[in-house]
Design an enzyme around this catalytic site. Structure first.
Site, PDB file in Angstrom:
ATOM      1  N   SER A 147     -16.878   1.075 -11.407  1.00  0.00           N
ATOM      2  CA  SER A 147     -15.469   0.682 -11.362  1.00  0.00           C
ATOM      3  C   SER A 147     -15.339  -0.840 -11.252  1.00  0.00           C
ATOM      4  CB  SER A 147     -14.761   1.406 -10.208  1.00  0.00           C
ATOM      5  OG  SER A 147     -13.378   1.198 -10.234  1.00  0.00           O
ATOM      6  N   ASP A 307     -13.845  -0.088 -15.857  1.00  0.00           N
ATOM      7  CA  ASP A 307     -13.857   1.175 -16.622  1.00  0.00           C
ATOM      8  C   ASP A 307     -12.448   1.600 -17.033  1.00  0.00           C
ATOM      9  OD1 ASP A 307     -13.196   1.879 -13.944  1.00  0.00           O
ATOM     10  OD2 ASP A 307     -13.818   3.942 -14.298  1.00  0.00           O
ATOM     11  N   ARG A 310      -8.007   1.746 -13.505  1.00  0.00           N
ATOM     12  CA  ARG A 310      -7.037   1.152 -12.590  1.00  0.00           C
ATOM     13  C   ARG A 310      -6.237   0.075 -13.322  1.00  0.00           C
ATOM     14  NH1 ARG A 310      -9.716   0.861  -6.612  1.00  0.00           N
ATOM     15  NH2 ARG A 310     -11.317   2.465  -6.898  1.00  0.00           N
ATOM     16  N   GLU A 392      -2.720   6.786  -6.432  1.00  0.00           N
ATOM     17  CA  GLU A 392      -3.334   6.387  -5.165  1.00  0.00           C
ATOM     18  C   GLU A 392      -3.171   4.890  -4.950  1.00  0.00           C
ATOM     19  OE1 GLU A 392      -7.298   7.881  -5.650  1.00  0.00           O
ATOM     20  OE2 GLU A 392      -7.887   6.302  -7.045  1.00  0.00           O
TER      21      GLU A 392
END
Length: 560
Positions: A147, A307, A310, A392
């Protein structure tokens, strides 16, 4: 809170990872399974580590991949495996190792045909697209990415046929088998040479990009964005989606410019994060400083992490929008502008996300679905249509197609970014302006996440704290409404404690992958009340630590 004096400044040569040494360590170093930190550990999003620390090495990947092959065989998963990779230096060696094992086990593997890099959401989309209407011969996937973490880290995660992050029952099984293999010198691992693996009849080149790009209009109103003519700036932060944005712009006629298309495993083009490290975090004001500086040159600018699961949204009105603010705007907009969504579709959020989402959801008379930290808890709801949106606080989200069917069951930073453009086009206001209106109506949120070092014993004590251990009669002057260790939606343990009142709350929980614990706190009565809530949270954490063998009280610091 101590901010590194060079935070937000360009990286120096001394800040850059030595890529050849990092890769050499991947192959040369051997993890010791007797040392807990060197074992295979799946956190909230796969196994992560660094080859220098012997936490992400060739043996880890060989053992994990064989365990996945055994899991597939045991559960009769015999369709293709979609394999994705990001731009971290350790990702390519890990792909090579995984292919050697997958080919030796006869797994039909789909790897990118043109663009070597494949974002996490594209793998989820490919799995779901292939499996639609099938009962047998189901596909699954592996995504090799840590990430947004620093350039010296590697990551490896498994997505079963539902397309999202594997649930704990699966990852625990894979962990156990992989660690047993490490303890027995890779006993049971099947492997052939990379040359033979690449030439194997089971290794296939696959076009991931075209199906994903062609399908985007079914989840985002691309016509509205094109018609508005709004100017969009995109910084892929050197990540896996770097080759996706221009095809998206061309296919849909968008006024979009990629402001940096560099790919470099040292990520030398990044500005340093709050602690002086290179970190491709699109929610960090320090890592995002170059894009924030361009906010007046575009109607909207955005970035995604390495990746691309987000997002970071930069608006003219406020600059970088805090993730929680944007999640609330997404909920408000989507449930008012998706007429084909079912009336009973719920809003998904993690227990540590802002209560502004709760307030927006309640205003729309929608059901709130609150789960523990980890996107895996949203998978079933997204898959069967119970959730229209899931998000989230760490800037990860996904949402349903415009017809209400599932888009992805993993986080998708690209559609989150494109939604910001749709919102701006339709509402004639950017997401920052819309959030300001929500705050004026529903209250102004003051939110902070802090963290501090913690021993394994302290983390365990905090994780297993019970609600009856908390004797607080008020929370910053308000009577607590709930004291819980389980999420309201599914009854799953949150791995800590959450205490909530009408206008504030806190949650304290240990990290699943790092030697730290975290405190999340929010107040709708200002910074002064937020500080009181944080102090109460710290006192409760210290109470939990007092039962641990080590009673040191760590110094809490704000996490940026």
């Amino acid at each position: 809170m101590k901010i590194d004096p060079r935070a937000g400044q360009p990286a120096n040569a001394s800040d850059l990872v030595d890529v050849p040494k990092l890769i050499a360590a991947y192959y040369e170093e051997r993890p010791d399974p007797k040392i807990p930190e060197q074992r295979v550990v799946f956190g909230t999003s796969g196994h992560r580590g660094c080859s220098f620390a012997k936490t992400f090495n060739e043996w880890h990947i060989l053992a994990i991949t064989q365990a996945i092959c055994n899991y597939r065989r045991q559960h009769k998963i015999d369709g293709p495996l979609f394999l994705g990779i990001d731009t971290h230096a350790l990702s390519q060696p890990a792909v090579d190792s995984a292919l050697e094992v997958l080919a030796a086990n006869g797994v039909e593997v789909m790897v990118a045909s043109r663009e070597k890099f494949t974002p996490t959401p594209v793998i989820s989309h490919a799995i779901l697209t292939y499996n639609r209407g099938r009962k047998t011969g189901l596909a699954d996937g592996i995504v090799i990415t840590p990430s947004h973490n620093p350039p010296d880290t590697g990551g490896f995660k498994y997505n079963p046929p539902h397309g999202g992050p594997a649930e704990e029952t699966i990852t625990s099984w894979i962990e156990g088998l992989a660690n047993d293999s490490l303890a027995h010198q890779l006993k049971g691992v099947k492997r052939i040479s990379l040359e033979k693996a690449l030439a194997a009849t089971t290794t296939h080149r696959h076009d991931f990009l075209t199906p994903y790009v062609e399908d985007l209009h079914n989840v985002i109103d691309m016509d509205a964005i094109r018609a508005s003519g709004i100017s969009i700036g995109v910084n892929p932060l050197g990540g896996a989606g770097v080759h996706y944005w221009q095809p998206i712009a061309k296919r849909y006629g968008l006024n979009l410019k990629v402001v940096n298309d560099s790919v470099d495993p040292t990520f030398r083009f990044m500005t340093l994060d709050w602690d002086g490290k290179i970190r491709m975090d699109p929610s960090s004001e320090y890592a995002m400083r170059p894009l924030i500086a361009l906010k007046d040159k575009f109607d909207l600018a955005y970035a995604c992490d390495t990746d691309h699961d987000r997002h970071g949204i930069v608006t003219r009105s406020v600059g970088l929008l805090p993730p929680n603010h944007y999640l609330a705007v997404c909920v408000d907009y989507l449930f008012r502008n998706r007429p084909r969504w079912a009336k009973n579709m719920a809003v998904g959020k993690t227990v540590v996300s802002s209560s502004m989402i709760d307030r927006v959801t309640a205003r729309m008379c929608r059901k709130l679905y609150e789960v523990p930290v980890g996107f895996k808890y949203f998978v079933a709801g997204l898959l069967d249509g119970r959730l229209g949106f899931a998000g989230e606080e760490s800037a990860g989200s996904s949402f349903a197609r415009r017809d209400g069917s599932v888009w992805t069951t993993d986080k998708d930073g690209m559609i989150a970014a494109l939604l910001a453009a749709e919102i701006t086009a339709i509402c004639k206001k950017d997401p920052g302006e819309i959030y300001a209106e929500l705050a004026a109506e529903l209250g102004n949120s003051h939110y902070r996440r802090s963290e501090a070092p913690a021993t394994e014993e302290q983390k365990a004590a905090l994780e297993h704290i019970a609600a009856h251990d908390i004797h607080a009669t008020d929370l910053a002057g308000e009577k607590p409404i709930t004291i819980t260790t389980k999420a309201a939606a599914d009854g799953e343990a949150i791995g800590g404690i959450k205490v909530a009142a009408a206008n504030g709350w806190f949650a304290a929980r240990p990290s699943g992958t790092e030697a730290i614990y975290k405190i999340y706190a929010e107040s709708f009565r200002g910074e002064e009340q937020l500080a009181v809530i944080e102090a109460q949270a710290q006192a409760i954490a210290n109470q939990a630590f007092s039962s641990a063998p080590t009673t040191r009280k760590p110094e809490l610091q704000e996490a940026k």
